[in-house]
Design a protein around this motif. Structure first.
Motif, PDB file in Angstrom:
ATOM      1  N   HIS A  61      -1.882   7.381   7.342  1.00  0.00           N
ATOM      2  CA  HIS A  61      -1.897   8.610   6.540  1.00  0.00           C
ATOM      3  C   HIS A  61      -1.414   9.802   7.358  1.00  0.00           C
ATOM      4  O   HIS A  61      -1.809   9.982   8.497  1.00  0.00           O
ATOM      5  CB  HIS A  61      -3.323   8.878   6.051  1.00  0.00           C
ATOM      6  CG  HIS A  61      -3.418  10.083   5.165  1.00  0.00           C
ATOM      7  ND1 HIS A  61      -3.115  10.038   3.826  1.00  0.00           N
ATOM      8  CD2 HIS A  61      -3.749  11.373   5.441  1.00  0.00           C
ATOM      9  CE1 HIS A  61      -3.274  11.250   3.307  1.00  0.00           C
ATOM     10  NE2 HIS A  61      -3.651  12.079   4.265  1.00  0.00           N
ATOM     11  N   CYS A  62      -0.550  10.600   6.747  1.00  0.00           N
ATOM     12  CA  CYS A  62      -0.078  11.826   7.387  1.00  0.00           C
ATOM     13  C   CYS A  62      -0.814  13.021   6.783  1.00  0.00           C
ATOM     14  O   CYS A  62      -0.659  13.312   5.592  1.00  0.00           O
ATOM     15  CB  CYS A  62       1.429  12.001   7.178  1.00  0.00           C
ATOM     16  SG  CYS A  62       2.022  13.578   7.838  1.00  0.00           S
ATOM     17  N   PHE A  63      -1.638  13.674   7.610  1.00  0.00           N
ATOM     18  CA  PHE A  63      -2.403  14.821   7.111  1.00  0.00           C
ATOM     19  C   PHE A  63      -1.509  16.048   6.924  1.00  0.00           C
ATOM     20  O   PHE A  63      -1.901  17.009   6.289  1.00  0.00           O
ATOM     21  CB  PHE A  63      -3.574  15.134   8.046  1.00  0.00           C
ATOM     22  CG  PHE A  63      -4.778  14.267   7.784  1.00  0.00           C
ATOM     23  CD1 PHE A  63      -5.678  14.597   6.776  1.00  0.00           C
ATOM     24  CD2 PHE A  63      -5.005  13.104   8.521  1.00  0.00           C
ATOM     25  CE1 PHE A  63      -6.782  13.804   6.511  1.00  0.00           C
ATOM     26  CE2 PHE A  63      -6.104  12.295   8.257  1.00  0.00           C
ATOM     27  CZ  PHE A  63      -6.997  12.649   7.251  1.00  0.00           C
ATOM     28  N   GLN A  64      -0.307  16.011   7.470  1.00  0.00           N
ATOM     29  CA  GLN A  64       0.608  17.146   7.342  1.00  0.00           C
ATOM     30  C   GLN A  64       1.292  17.162   5.964  1.00  0.00           C
ATOM     31  O   GLN A  64       1.181  18.124   5.223  1.00  0.00           O
ATOM     32  CB  GLN A  64       1.656  17.074   8.470  1.00  0.00           C
ATOM     33  CG  GLN A  64       2.633  18.237   8.508  1.00  0.00           C
ATOM     34  CD  GLN A  64       1.933  19.568   8.779  1.00  0.00           C
ATOM     35  OE1 GLN A  64       0.942  19.630   9.510  1.00  0.00           O
ATOM     36  NE2 GLN A  64       2.435  20.634   8.171  1.00  0.00           N
ATOM     37  N   CYS A  65       1.985  16.063   5.635  1.00  0.00           N
ATOM     38  CA  CYS A  65       2.782  16.077   4.391  1.00  0.00           C
ATOM     39  C   CYS A  65       2.184  15.202   3.287  1.00  0.00           C
ATOM     40  O   CYS A  65       2.671  15.228   2.163  1.00  0.00           O
ATOM     41  CB  CYS A  65       4.222  15.656   4.681  1.00  0.00           C
ATOM     42  SG  CYS A  65       4.423  13.889   4.974  1.00  0.00           S
ATOM     43  N   GLY A  66       1.134  14.428   3.613  1.00  0.00           N
ATOM     44  CA  GLY A  66       0.499  13.612   2.575  1.00  0.00           C
ATOM     45  C   GLY A  66       1.127  12.241   2.383  1.00  0.00           C
ATOM     46  O   GLY A  66       0.735  11.493   1.480  1.00  0.00           O
ATOM     47  N   HIS A  67       2.083  11.869   3.224  1.00  0.00           N
ATOM     48  CA  HIS A  67       2.676  10.530   3.158  1.00  0.00           C
ATOM     49  C   HIS A  67       1.613   9.490   3.516  1.00  0.00           C
ATOM     50  O   HIS A  67       0.777   9.739   4.379  1.00  0.00           O
ATOM     51  CB  HIS A  67       3.844  10.464   4.151  1.00  0.00           C
ATOM     52  CG  HIS A  67       4.557   9.145   4.182  1.00  0.00           C
ATOM     53  ND1 HIS A  67       4.820   8.399   3.053  1.00  0.00           N
ATOM     54  CD2 HIS A  67       5.060   8.426   5.235  1.00  0.00           C
ATOM     55  CE1 HIS A  67       5.454   7.289   3.401  1.00  0.00           C
ATOM     56  NE2 HIS A  67       5.616   7.287   4.702  1.00  0.00           N
ATOM     57  N   ARG A  68       1.641   8.346   2.847  1.00  0.00           N
ATOM     58  CA  ARG A  68       0.688   7.281   3.143  1.00  0.00           C
ATOM     59  C   ARG A  68       1.336   5.944   2.828  1.00  0.00           C
ATOM     60  O   ARG A  68       2.172   5.847   1.932  1.00  0.00           O
ATOM     61  CB  ARG A  68      -0.594   7.469   2.317  1.00  0.00           C
ATOM     62  CG  ARG A  68      -0.406   7.389   0.824  1.00  0.00           C
ATOM     63  CD  ARG A  68      -1.442   8.188   0.042  1.00  0.00           C
ATOM     64  NE  ARG A  68      -1.299   9.619   0.251  1.00  0.00           N
ATOM     65  CZ  ARG A  68      -1.998  10.557  -0.399  1.00  0.00           C
ATOM     66  NH1 ARG A  68      -2.898  10.212  -1.295  1.00  0.00           N
ATOM     67  NH2 ARG A  68      -1.812  11.829  -0.151  1.00  0.00           N
TER      68      ARG A  68
ATOM     69  N   LYS B   8       4.667   7.922  14.213  1.00  0.00           N
ATOM     70  CA  LYS B   8       4.922   9.258  13.654  1.00  0.00           C
ATOM     71  C   LYS B   8       5.316   9.109  12.187  1.00  0.00           C
ATOM     72  O   LYS B   8       5.902   8.110  11.789  1.00  0.00           O
ATOM     73  CB  LYS B   8       6.077   9.921  14.420  1.00  0.00           C
ATOM     74  CG  LYS B   8       5.754  10.258  15.879  1.00  0.00           C
ATOM     75  CD  LYS B   8       5.334  11.721  16.003  1.00  0.00           C
ATOM     76  CE  LYS B   8       4.756  12.064  17.359  1.00  0.00           C
ATOM     77  NZ  LYS B   8       5.785  12.336  18.367  1.00  0.00           N
ATOM     78  N   CYS B   9       5.045  10.138  11.419  1.00  0.00           N
ATOM     79  CA  CYS B   9       5.402  10.141  10.004  1.00  0.00           C
ATOM     80  C   CYS B   9       6.917  10.182   9.864  1.00  0.00           C
ATOM     81  O   CYS B   9       7.581  11.027  10.457  1.00  0.00           O
ATOM     82  CB  CYS B   9       4.778  11.348   9.327  1.00  0.00           C
ATOM     83  SG  CYS B   9       5.278  11.530   7.618  1.00  0.00           S
ATOM     84  N   GLU B  10       7.445   9.243   9.040  1.00  0.00           N
ATOM     85  CA  GLU B  10       8.905   9.196   8.894  1.00  0.00           C
ATOM     86  C   GLU B  10       9.431  10.360   8.054  1.00  0.00           C
ATOM     87  O   GLU B  10      10.634  10.616   8.036  1.00  0.00           O
ATOM     88  CB  GLU B  10       9.335   7.858   8.283  1.00  0.00           C
ATOM     89  CG  GLU B  10       8.721   7.601   6.939  1.00  0.00           C
ATOM     90  CD  GLU B  10       8.945   6.172   6.463  1.00  0.00           C
ATOM     91  OE1 GLU B  10      10.105   5.737   6.457  1.00  0.00           O
ATOM     92  OE2 GLU B  10       7.950   5.505   6.095  1.00  0.00           O
ATOM     93  N   LEU B  11       8.544  11.065   7.374  1.00  0.00           N
ATOM     94  CA  LEU B  11       8.995  12.184   6.548  1.00  0.00           C
ATOM     95  C   LEU B  11       8.931  13.513   7.294  1.00  0.00           C
ATOM     96  O   LEU B  11       9.765  14.398   7.068  1.00  0.00           O
ATOM     97  CB  LEU B  11       8.167  12.286   5.263  1.00  0.00           C
ATOM     98  CG  LEU B  11       8.179  11.054   4.342  1.00  0.00           C
ATOM     99  CD1 LEU B  11       7.346  11.303   3.106  1.00  0.00           C
ATOM    100  CD2 LEU B  11       9.613  10.687   3.953  1.00  0.00           C
ATOM    101  N   CYS B  12       7.927  13.687   8.166  1.00  0.00           N
ATOM    102  CA  CYS B  12       7.777  15.014   8.796  1.00  0.00           C
ATOM    103  C   CYS B  12       7.533  14.942  10.297  1.00  0.00           C
ATOM    104  O   CYS B  12       7.308  15.968  10.933  1.00  0.00           O
ATOM    105  CB  CYS B  12       6.671  15.806   8.108  1.00  0.00           C
ATOM    106  SG  CYS B  12       5.015  15.271   8.552  1.00  0.00           S
ATOM    107  N   ASN B  13       7.522  13.709  10.834  1.00  0.00           N
ATOM    108  CA  ASN B  13       7.421  13.518  12.274  1.00  0.00           C
ATOM    109  C   ASN B  13       6.083  13.934  12.904  1.00  0.00           C
ATOM    110  O   ASN B  13       5.972  14.114  14.102  1.00  0.00           O
ATOM    111  CB  ASN B  13       8.587  14.246  12.981  1.00  0.00           C
ATOM    112  CG  ASN B  13       8.969  13.525  14.269  1.00  0.00           C
ATOM    113  OD1 ASN B  13       8.879  12.289  14.336  1.00  0.00           O
ATOM    114  ND2 ASN B  13       9.348  14.268  15.303  1.00  0.00           N
TER     115      ASN B  13
HETATM  116 ZN   LIG Z   1       4.265  13.545   7.214  1.00  0.00          ZN
END
Ligand SMILES: [Zn+2]
Length: 377
Positions: free
Chosen positions: A251-258, A268-273
């Motif tokens: 889970h990415c707490f920054q952009c909400g990707h999961r 790292k999140c592939e959407l916002c790193n």
């Molecule tokens: Zn993210």
């Protein structure tokens, strides 16, 4: 017995502490009874009725029976169950349960005991056999009793397990969660689903150690508890496959990707790193046996139960997380979109999407957060 009074729940007379009917938080003394858990018990009556319709032996063991609210309702409202075993460490509670069994004229099918849970469970029924249904509904965590529950159920039997240590499973105390459930929780907007999946993975992994396999048939969660129902079978080959249904949610707490994955990793999140949070190990398989839930629906449930069950039948439960509608609207800085409308838009864009029984203001989809925002905006 002066402080006990009669009340009726479902079609069953119960003897309950007078104070439990008026106090906000029910007391453990002189005996525990929570009127607010009626929905929990209503659903269990439906689940047990659905289960016994196709099981050979029909015995029910309630290990933390309290005043017998669940056990007596089974005796009265699931008449197919031949013998009901009602245990609690509190003798005052068991006295109340016995009295209520008399009032309901089911005392001939009810057996009472005052024992430590594992001692009670492992003793078995009056013939020394395992039980067809075993319920575990303790104060707090069920983790320490899961082994005994699995050892006391018949091949092909059903277990129902409640956890009320929701703060632990929802991620307020991650260290405690890791030691109790062998998995990391997520303190976020879908923490209750993660919590259910942690309880299921503990149950599945414990089962596999005992050469058993579980199949979840129904789950249910509120703010105060979560509850899982699973069929248990003796099968070392199925036990070998347990890790097919165990994984992680990132889970990415920054952009909400999961997303879910088989491999534990930081990443790292592939959407916002941004660095990702990890939940699990947890159960990533299905939460419902839809056929089983349909059988629960056939028992003519009341409106509240029906709503939960219908959502469960529709749910894309192979997706191990959900999105809340208000998460999406706050990211879009717009008014909250209805769940129904979001699901329709996602379907139209070719994604898997459904409501979820675990949260009435949320939906499941295989679309990523960036696609959801595109589709909904
Ligand atoms: Zn993210």
């Amino acid at each position: 017995m002066a402080e006990f009074v009669r009340t009726v729940e479902g079609r069953t007379i119960l003897m309950v502490p007078k104070s439990s009917l008026t106090s906000k938080v029910p007391s453990k003394m002189p005996a525990f009874f929570n009127p607010a858990a009626k929905l929990n018990r209503d659903l269990s009556i439906l689940a047990y009725s659905a289960f016994v319709a196709s099981s050979e032996k029909k015995t029910f063991a309630d290990s933390f029976a309290g005043i017998g609210a669940r056990a007596l309702r089974v005796a009265v409202e699931v008449p197919e169950v031949e013998q009901v075993y009602c245990n609690d460490i509190n003798s005052v509670a068991i006295e109340a349960a016995k009295e209520a069994a008399g009032l309901n004229s089911v005392i001939g099918r009810c057996h009472f005991s005052i024992e430590e849970v594992c001692k009670f469970l492992l003793k078995g029924d009056k013939e020394g056999d395992r039980y067809s249904i075993v319920d575990l509904d303790p104060f707090g965590t069920p983790a320490r009793h899961v082994d005994c529950v699995l050892r006391s159920v018949l091949d092909g039997g059903l277990v129902s397990i409640t956890a009320t240590d929701t703060a632990v499973l929802w991620g307020v105390y991650p260290k405690v969660c890791l030691r109790r459930y062998y998995g990391r929780p997520l303190n976020n907007s879908y923490g209750n689903e993660t919590a259910i999946r942690l309880l299921l993975s503990l149950t599945a992994l414990t089962a596999s150690r005992l050469e058993l396999a579980i199949k979840p048939v129904f789950v249910h969660a509120t703010k105060h508890y979560l509850r899982v129902y699973a069929k248990v079978s003796v099968s070392s080959s199925q036990a070998n496959d347990v890790y097919n249904s165990i994984g992680y949610v990132m889970h990415c707490f920054q952009c909400g990707h999961r997303f879910n994955t088989k491999e534990y990793g930081k990443g790292k999140c592939e959407l916002c790193n941004t660095g990702l949070a990890v939940a699990g190990q947890l159960w990533t398989g299905s939460l419902y046996d839809k056929e089983f839930v349909r059988k629960m629906l056939e028992q003519d449930p009341d409106r509240q139960c029906k709503k939960v069950l219908e959502a469960a039948v529709e749910e894309a439960s192979e997706i191990p997380y959900y999105f809340r509608a208000d998460e999406i609207s706050s990211k879009l800085k717009s008014n909250t979109h209805s769940v129904q409308r979001i699901v329709e838009k996602l379907h139209a864009a070719g994604f898997v999407a459904s409501k979820t029984a675990l949260n009435t203001s949320a939906f499941k989809t295989d679309a990523r957060i960036n696609s959801i925002l595109d589709v909904v905006s």
